[in-house]
Design a protein around this motif. Structure first.
Motif, PDB file in Angstrom:
ATOM      1  N   ASP A  66      58.728  26.831  40.590  1.00 42.67           N
ATOM      2  CA  ASP A  66      59.771  27.554  41.308  1.00 42.67           C
ATOM      3  C   ASP A  66      59.152  28.488  42.350  1.00 42.67           C
ATOM      4  OD1 ASP A  66      62.766  28.427  41.339  1.00 42.67           O
ATOM      5  OD2 ASP A  66      61.667  30.319  41.187  1.00 42.67           O
ATOM      6  N   ASP A  67      58.075  29.159  41.963  1.00 39.57           N
ATOM      7  CA  ASP A  67      57.392  30.044  42.917  1.00 39.57           C
ATOM      8  C   ASP A  67      56.848  29.262  44.110  1.00 39.57           C
ATOM      9  OD1 ASP A  67      57.938  32.157  41.291  1.00 39.57           O
ATOM     10  OD2 ASP A  67      55.903  32.421  40.530  1.00 39.57           O
TER      11      ASP A  67
ATOM     12  N   HIS B 226      57.404  35.176  47.754  1.00 39.75           N
ATOM     13  CA  HIS B 226      56.712  36.014  46.779  1.00 39.75           C
ATOM     14  C   HIS B 226      55.254  36.177  47.184  1.00 39.75           C
ATOM     15  CE1 HIS B 226      59.925  36.181  43.868  1.00 39.75           C
ATOM     16  NE2 HIS B 226      60.105  34.878  43.989  1.00 39.75           N
TER      17      HIS B 226
ATOM     18  N   GLU C 145      66.892  24.745  42.259  1.00 41.86           N
ATOM     19  CA  GLU C 145      67.614  25.879  41.693  1.00 41.86           C
ATOM     20  C   GLU C 145      67.714  25.796  40.175  1.00 41.86           C
ATOM     21  OE1 GLU C 145      70.681  22.827  43.143  1.00 41.86           O
ATOM     22  OE2 GLU C 145      68.762  23.679  43.777  1.00 41.86           O
TER      23      GLU C 145
ATOM     24  N   GLU D 139      67.449  38.231  40.301  1.00 41.28           N
ATOM     25  CA  GLU D 139      66.853  38.606  41.584  1.00 41.28           C
ATOM     26  C   GLU D 139      66.930  37.450  42.583  1.00 41.28           C
ATOM     27  OE1 GLU D 139      62.920  39.735  40.508  1.00 41.28           O
ATOM     28  OE2 GLU D 139      63.481  41.777  39.904  1.00 41.28           O
ATOM     29  N   LYS D 140      66.716  36.233  42.106  1.00 38.23           N
ATOM     30  CA  LYS D 140      66.767  35.076  43.011  1.00 38.23           C
ATOM     31  C   LYS D 140      68.182  34.875  43.536  1.00 38.23           C
ATOM     32  CE  LYS D 140      65.425  30.241  43.395  1.00 38.23           C
ATOM     33  NZ  LYS D 140      64.746  29.100  42.743  1.00 38.23           N
ATOM     34  N   GLN D 141      69.165  35.018  42.658  1.00 41.25           N
ATOM     35  CA  GLN D 141      70.554  34.888  43.093  1.00 41.25           C
ATOM     36  C   GLN D 141      70.904  35.936  44.148  1.00 41.25           C
ATOM     37  OE1 GLN D 141      72.703  35.122  39.425  1.00 41.25           O
ATOM     38  NE2 GLN D 141      72.310  32.987  38.855  1.00 41.25           N
TER      39      GLN D 141
ATOM     40  N   LYS E 137      64.388  37.443  36.688  1.00 37.11           N
ATOM     41  CA  LYS E 137      63.988  36.635  37.838  1.00 37.11           C
ATOM     42  C   LYS E 137      65.162  35.827  38.384  1.00 37.11           C
ATOM     43  CE  LYS E 137      60.118  34.468  38.078  1.00 37.11           C
ATOM     44  NZ  LYS E 137      58.963  33.574  37.809  1.00 37.11           N
TER      45      LYS E 137
ATOM     46  N   GLU F 288      59.574  28.385  46.563  1.00 37.90           N
ATOM     47  CA  GLU F 288      60.004  29.529  47.364  1.00 37.90           C
ATOM     48  C   GLU F 288      58.966  29.885  48.425  1.00 37.90           C
ATOM     49  OE1 GLU F 288      61.698  32.940  45.733  1.00 37.90           O
ATOM     50  OE2 GLU F 288      62.904  31.922  44.235  1.00 37.90           O
TER      51      GLU F 288
ATOM     52  N   ARG G  20      68.803  37.405  46.215  1.00 33.69           N
ATOM     53  CA  ARG G  20      68.109  37.050  47.464  1.00 33.69           C
ATOM     54  C   ARG G  20      68.854  35.954  48.207  1.00 33.69           C
ATOM     55  NH1 ARG G  20      63.594  37.149  44.123  1.00 33.69           N
ATOM     56  NH2 ARG G  20      63.384  34.871  44.223  1.00 33.69           N
ATOM     57  N   MET G  21      69.334  34.976  47.445  1.00 31.79           N
ATOM     58  CA  MET G  21      70.055  33.874  48.080  1.00 31.79           C
ATOM     59  C   MET G  21      71.376  34.361  48.675  1.00 31.79           C
ATOM     60  SD  MET G  21      69.301  30.784  45.357  1.00 31.79           S
ATOM     61  CE  MET G  21      70.125  29.545  46.357  1.00 31.79           C
TER      62      MET G  21
ATOM     63  N   ILE H 234      63.678  31.321  52.369  1.00 26.49           N
ATOM     64  CA  ILE H 234      63.895  32.138  51.178  1.00 26.49           C
ATOM     65  C   ILE H 234      62.796  33.174  51.099  1.00 26.49           C
ATOM     66  CG2 ILE H 234      64.051  32.088  48.662  1.00 26.49           C
ATOM     67  CD1 ILE H 234      65.085  29.287  48.821  1.00 26.49           C
TER      68      ILE H 234
END
Length: 293
Positions: free
Chosen positions: A135-136, A148, A209, A245-247, A242, A139, A249-250, A145
């Motif tokens: 996943d990292d 990181h 996702e 936080e991803k949601q 995590k 991104e 950011r999106m 997106i």
């Protein structure tokens, strides 16, 4: 004439029965063949375990490619019926791929280990790590997106249990002997074929996702096996954070794109979204849009 014909017929029947009996092995012969098979299986497993030990030594020396080759050789030598040992070889191979930053391949070996042994905690832990790092990577490779700053060495820190390759699967509350009975050699053989249905399901490429959700699902399975594990509880909290936080950011990215689109359209009229301000009415909770120059 009739009696002679019957006599010859009886003789033919005796010959047929004698021939059939000659093809039926005696009990002693069957027992001997079974013992030979067991001896051959034990000898093959012994060779596989020796190769695995060589792989463990190479792993400790940081020679991950050479170690991986040993584990793959152990898999080739190991009888299909030895599901417990084969699960270990796959999980150790996954550890090598993690060290080599090949997380997708690491996940595939964890998948295979868990097909062979569904309650293999170490394989669950390692697959969680692989899914997180995959996943990292996605991104970091996607400029749209938020990127990181995590580096590859973070994988080594998270996978601290991989510093020494496994010797056996981590036991859960049940005995290993009880859990070994759950798999048969036929199901193992079919599950390890590239085209097998269970293998396809295990190795199915998750959507970008979905990876964190899959990691969270594995964490839930880990907690069922080890309800008192503080490490599993901590990992669950970390994954939930995590995902949140991803949601966020999106959502911010989507709002930013919508704002850019609005400014593009309004720009043709010499305006921008900055000329409009949404104000909330404290009494009704509704919003009003005010224009400002």
């Amino acid at each position: 004439f009739v009696s002679e014909e019957r006599k010859r017929e009886r003789e033919r029947e005796r010959d047929v029965r004698a021939m059939e009996q000659s093809f039926v092995p005696h009990i002693e012969e069957l027992v001997e063949e079974s013992e030979v098979d067991k001896l051959e299986e034990r000898a093959a497993l012994k060779r596989a375990e020796q190769v695995k030990k060589e792989g463990n030594d190479l792993f400790k020396e940081g020679k991950y490619e050479e170690s991986l080759e040993k584990y793959m050789s152990a898999l080739s030598a190991c009888p299909p019926s030895c599901t417990r040992e084969r699960a270990v070889y796959h999980c150790n191979s996954a550890a090598c791929h993690v060290k080599l930053k090949r997380f997708a391949l690491g996940k595939e070996h964890c998948d295979k280990a868990l097909v062979l042994k569904q309650d293999y905690v170490k394989a669950l832990m390692r697959r969680i790590l692989c899914l997180e790092m995959m996943d990292d990577e996605e991104e970091e490779s996607d400029g749209s997106i938020f990127t990181h700053q995590r580096k590859g060495e973070e994988a080594e820190q998270r996978d601290r249990n991989s510093n020494d390759a496994d010797s056996q699967p981590k036991p859960s509350s049940r005995t290993e002997e009880e859990k070994e009975e759950e798999s048969t050699s036929n199901s193992v053989a079919s599950s390890e074929k590239p085209g097998a249905e269970s293998e396809n399901k295990a190795q199915g490429r998750p959507k970008a996702e979905d990876k964190l959700q899959m990691a969270l699902d594995d964490c839930e399975a880990w907690l069922k096996l080890e309800p008192e594990s503080s490490e599993a509880k901590g990992k669950k909290v970390e994954l939930e954070k995590k995902m949140k936080e991803k949601q966020e950011r999106m959502q911010q990215e989507v709002m930013g794109k919508l704002k850019d689109l609005g400014n593009t359209i309004l720009g043709k009229f010499g305006l921008s979204l900055d000329n409009f301000k949404a104000e909330k009415d404290p009494t009704t909770g509704s919003y009003s849009i005010n224009f400002k120059k």
